[in-house]
Scaffold this motif. Structure first.
Motif, PDB file in Angstrom:
ATOM      1  N   HIS A 140       4.691   7.587   5.601  1.00  0.00           N
ATOM      2  CA  HIS A 140       4.937   8.850   6.306  1.00  0.00           C
ATOM      3  C   HIS A 140       5.627   9.856   5.397  1.00  0.00           C
ATOM      4  CE1 HIS A 140       5.842  11.590   9.589  1.00  0.00           C
ATOM      5  NE2 HIS A 140       7.122  11.573   9.219  1.00  0.00           N
ATOM      6  N   ARG A 141       6.591   9.372   4.617  1.00  0.00           N
ATOM      7  CA  ARG A 141       7.300  10.273   3.712  1.00  0.00           C
ATOM      8  C   ARG A 141       6.396  10.823   2.616  1.00  0.00           C
ATOM      9  NH1 ARG A 141      13.240   7.338   2.804  1.00  0.00           N
ATOM     10  NH2 ARG A 141      14.064   7.815   4.892  1.00  0.00           N
ATOM     11  N   LYS A 142       5.330  10.095   2.309  1.00  0.00           N
ATOM     12  CA  LYS A 142       4.371  10.557   1.311  1.00  0.00           C
ATOM     13  C   LYS A 142       3.349  11.524   1.897  1.00  0.00           C
ATOM     14  CE  LYS A 142       5.702   8.494  -2.460  1.00  0.00           C
ATOM     15  NZ  LYS A 142       6.067   9.264  -3.691  1.00  0.00           N
ATOM     16  N   GLY A 143       3.449  11.787   3.193  1.00  0.00           N
ATOM     17  CA  GLY A 143       2.555  12.747   3.826  1.00  0.00           C
ATOM     18  C   GLY A 143       1.154  12.229   4.085  1.00  0.00           C
ATOM     19  N   ILE A 144       1.008  10.912   4.184  1.00  0.00           N
ATOM     20  CA  ILE A 144      -0.301  10.308   4.406  1.00  0.00           C
ATOM     21  C   ILE A 144      -0.501  10.051   5.896  1.00  0.00           C
ATOM     22  CG2 ILE A 144      -1.770   8.310   3.917  1.00  0.00           C
ATOM     23  CD1 ILE A 144      -1.331  10.157   1.568  1.00  0.00           C
ATOM     24  N   ARG A 145      -1.728  10.236   6.352  1.00  0.00           N
ATOM     25  CA  ARG A 145      -2.055   9.971   7.749  1.00  0.00           C
ATOM     26  C   ARG A 145      -1.896   8.473   8.009  1.00  0.00           C
ATOM     27  NH1 ARG A 145      -7.770  11.563  10.679  1.00  0.00           N
ATOM     28  NH2 ARG A 145      -7.051  11.372  12.835  1.00  0.00           N
ATOM     29  N   LEU A 146      -0.866   8.116   8.774  1.00  0.00           N
ATOM     30  CA  LEU A 146      -0.470   6.725   8.914  1.00  0.00           C
ATOM     31  C   LEU A 146      -1.550   5.861   9.555  1.00  0.00           C
ATOM     32  CD1 LEU A 146       1.704   4.597   8.556  1.00  0.00           C
ATOM     33  CD2 LEU A 146       2.680   5.304  10.751  1.00  0.00           C
ATOM     34  N   ILE A 147      -2.200   6.333  10.609  1.00  0.00           N
ATOM     35  CA  ILE A 147      -3.162   5.507  11.321  1.00  0.00           C
ATOM     36  C   ILE A 147      -4.364   5.182  10.434  1.00  0.00           C
ATOM     37  CG2 ILE A 147      -4.448   7.428  12.341  1.00  0.00           C
ATOM     38  CD1 ILE A 147      -3.578   4.020  13.966  1.00  0.00           C
ATOM     39  N   THR A 148      -4.770   6.107   9.575  1.00  0.00           N
ATOM     40  CA  THR A 148      -5.874   5.837   8.655  1.00  0.00           C
ATOM     41  C   THR A 148      -5.443   4.849   7.577  1.00  0.00           C
ATOM     42  OG1 THR A 148      -6.641   8.103   9.021  1.00  0.00           O
ATOM     43  CG2 THR A 148      -7.620   6.913   7.181  1.00  0.00           C
ATOM     44  N   PHE A 149      -4.218   4.996   7.129  1.00  0.00           N
ATOM     45  CA  PHE A 149      -3.661   4.052   6.153  1.00  0.00           C
ATOM     46  C   PHE A 149      -3.632   2.647   6.747  1.00  0.00           C
ATOM     47  CE2 PHE A 149      -0.598   2.241   3.198  1.00  0.00           C
ATOM     48  CZ  PHE A 149      -0.893   2.906   2.010  1.00  0.00           C
ATOM     49  N   CYS A 150      -3.262   2.544   8.020  1.00  0.00           N
ATOM     50  CA  CYS A 150      -3.238   1.241   8.701  1.00  0.00           C
ATOM     51  C   CYS A 150      -4.640   0.653   8.807  1.00  0.00           C
ATOM     52  CB  CYS A 150      -2.627   1.393  10.094  1.00  0.00           C
ATOM     53  SG  CYS A 150      -0.853   1.701  10.093  1.00  0.00           S
ATOM     54  N   ASP A 151      -5.622   1.482   9.076  1.00  0.00           N
ATOM     55  CA  ASP A 151      -7.002   1.009   9.132  1.00  0.00           C
ATOM     56  C   ASP A 151      -7.413   0.345   7.824  1.00  0.00           C
ATOM     57  OD1 ASP A 151      -7.703   1.604  11.710  1.00  0.00           O
ATOM     58  OD2 ASP A 151      -8.639   3.527  11.249  1.00  0.00           O
ATOM     59  N   ALA A 152      -6.926   0.887   6.721  1.00  0.00           N
ATOM     60  CA  ALA A 152      -7.299   0.359   5.410  1.00  0.00           C
ATOM     61  C   ALA A 152      -6.548  -0.919   5.066  1.00  0.00           C
ATOM     62  CB  ALA A 152      -7.038   1.417   4.333  1.00  0.00           C
ATOM     63  N   LEU A 153      -5.297  -1.035   5.542  1.00  0.00           N
ATOM     64  CA  LEU A 153      -4.450  -2.158   5.122  1.00  0.00           C
ATOM     65  C   LEU A 153      -4.480  -3.360   6.058  1.00  0.00           C
ATOM     66  CD1 LEU A 153      -3.253  -0.122   3.031  1.00  0.00           C
ATOM     67  CD2 LEU A 153      -1.034  -1.144   3.521  1.00  0.00           C
ATOM     68  N   ILE A 154      -4.386  -3.125   7.359  1.00  0.00           N
ATOM     69  CA  ILE A 154      -4.146  -4.213   8.305  1.00  0.00           C
ATOM     70  C   ILE A 154      -5.205  -5.318   8.277  1.00  0.00           C
ATOM     71  CG2 ILE A 154      -4.037  -4.759  10.760  1.00  0.00           C
ATOM     72  CD1 ILE A 154      -1.436  -3.812   9.669  1.00  0.00           C
ATOM     73  N   PRO A 155      -6.499  -5.000   8.192  1.00  0.00           N
ATOM     74  CA  PRO A 155      -7.471  -6.107   8.120  1.00  0.00           C
ATOM     75  C   PRO A 155      -7.228  -7.026   6.931  1.00  0.00           C
ATOM     76  CG  PRO A 155      -8.582  -4.054   8.646  1.00  0.00           C
ATOM     77  CD  PRO A 155      -7.182  -3.690   8.271  1.00  0.00           C
ATOM     78  N   ASN A 156      -6.770  -6.474   5.828  1.00  0.00           N
ATOM     79  CA  ASN A 156      -6.501  -7.283   4.637  1.00  0.00           C
ATOM     80  C   ASN A 156      -5.246  -8.137   4.810  1.00  0.00           C
ATOM     81  OD1 ASN A 156      -8.688  -5.877   3.440  1.00  0.00           O
ATOM     82  ND2 ASN A 156      -7.322  -4.214   2.890  1.00  0.00           N
ATOM     83  N   VAL A 157      -4.340  -7.682   5.666  1.00  0.00           N
ATOM     84  CA  VAL A 157      -3.161  -8.485   5.980  1.00  0.00           C
ATOM     85  C   VAL A 157      -3.581  -9.771   6.685  1.00  0.00           C
ATOM     86  CG1 VAL A 157      -1.037  -8.558   7.355  1.00  0.00           C
ATOM     87  CG2 VAL A 157      -1.617  -6.494   6.076  1.00  0.00           C
ATOM     88  N   LEU A 158      -4.621  -9.678   7.498  1.00  0.00           N
ATOM     89  CA  LEU A 158      -5.126 -10.866   8.186  1.00  0.00           C
ATOM     90  C   LEU A 158      -5.637 -11.893   7.182  1.00  0.00           C
ATOM     91  CD1 LEU A 158      -5.721 -12.281  10.817  1.00  0.00           C
ATOM     92  CD2 LEU A 158      -7.842 -10.978  11.005  1.00  0.00           C
ATOM     93  N   LEU A 159      -6.337 -11.423   6.149  1.00  0.00           N
ATOM     94  CA  LEU A 159      -6.789 -12.339   5.096  1.00  0.00           C
ATOM     95  C   LEU A 159      -5.602 -12.929   4.352  1.00  0.00           C
ATOM     96  CD1 LEU A 159      -9.003 -13.607   3.328  1.00  0.00           C
ATOM     97  CD2 LEU A 159      -8.918 -11.541   1.911  1.00  0.00           C
TER      98      LEU A 159
END
Length: 306
Positions: A140-159
């Motif tokens: 958030h502090r970096k000004g990135i759209r958080l929900i889109t960032f989560c879309d990219a990261l969370i599935p990989n967390v499952l792996l």
């Protein structure tokens, strides 16, 4: 089991150690973080190129700065992954340890130092919560759209979670199931996949001769299948947050199923005795379903990275 993969003799003693030991749990955790980081970097680059994520301001390469000034360049959010991994490692391990202590306060009172510095004793949901909140604040502090960032990261967390469970299995850290019933084993299921005694486990527990269900292996298998499904549908046409919601639903269902045969702590909620993981899993399932309802069939406009 195999809590130690390799021991390398040292030419001289360092901090009281005569050899460098590589532990199976640590090795698998490192593999998990690296795999998730590599996949997340690729996905962030893809979303950035597609216009779904804005750029971030990064320091320019050495030699590009003008005198007295720090040169910066606009770059893909994928460049944040290195810092995100550090936050995930520190926050995840700290959160996992703290939540484990909270779950075992009686044991902590008896031996505080032993619990804090033990090689085992980590609660996944605690690590996920602390790491997730810390990463969210940073992004958030970096000004990135958080929900889109989560879309990219969370599935990989499952792996990464599944890979980490292999480390739990090799180390024998107590994350196993209830006593198995050998008479109920289907003929096509190998014995080692039905009942495991975990010899040389790091918690020093002697298990029944019939063994316990190796739930860590079951979770690895489920995580692999669920991640494959998420990876296949990552180019979905739905609103941002759909993949994140689906991942939460998968996480919740996976843990809810495994808790049926897993040794776990139990708590009282409204007079009902349930496991802590089941309670959290139920919340994840609910949040995931609500998220899917809000994001399914609501297509985004293709061009913007706001």
């Amino acid at each position: 089991m195999y809590p130690r993969i390799l021991e390398i003799p040292l030419p001289f003693e360092i901090l009281g150690a005569e050899s460098l030991t590589i532990y199976s749990f640590g090795a698998m955790m490192a593999t998990a973080f690296l795999a998730a980081a590599w996949l997340s970097r690729r996905e962030l680059d893809r979303l950035y190129q597609a216009g779904h994520l804005s750029s971030v301001v990064m320091p320019a390469k050495k030699g590009q700065a003008k005198r007295g000034r720090k040169a910066t360049v606009n770059a893909s959010p994928a460049h944040l992954i290195g810092t995100v991994v550090v936050i995930a490692v520190v926050g995840g391990l700290a959160g996992a340890k703290v939540f484990h202590i909270l779950e075992h306060m009686d044991e902590f009172r008896r031996d505080p130092a032993g619990m804090i510095f033990s090689k085992g004793g980590l609660t996944f949901y605690g690590g996920l919560l602390v790491a997730g909140v810390s990463i969210a604040v940073y992004v958030h502090r970096k000004g990135i759209r958080l929900i889109t960032f989560c879309d990219a990261l969370i599935p990989n967390v499952l792996l990464a979670y599944g890979i980490g469970r292999i480390g739990c299995h090799l180390a024998g850290d107590g994350d196993w199931g209830i006593a198995s019933n050998p008479e109920a084993r289907p003929s096509f299921v190998p014995t080692w996949l039905w009942g495991e005694t975990y010899p040389n486990n790091i918690v020093g527990v002697t298990l029944p001769e019939t063994g316990v269900y190796p739930t860590s292996l079951y979770e690895f298998g489920m995580a692999l299948v669920l991640f494959g499904t998420l990876y296949a549908v990552r180019r979905h046409p739905f609103r941002r947050g759909w993949l994140f919601s689906l991942t939460l639903l998968f996480f919740g269902v996976e843990r809810l199923l495994i808790e049926q045969i897993r040794v776990t702590n139990r708590i009282d909620i409204f007079g009902l005795t349930v496991s802590q993981a089941m309670a959290i899993s139920s919340v994840l399932i609910l949040v995931g379903i609500v998220g899917l309802v809000r994001t399914t069939r609501r297509r985004e406009k293709p061009a913007s990275a706001t």
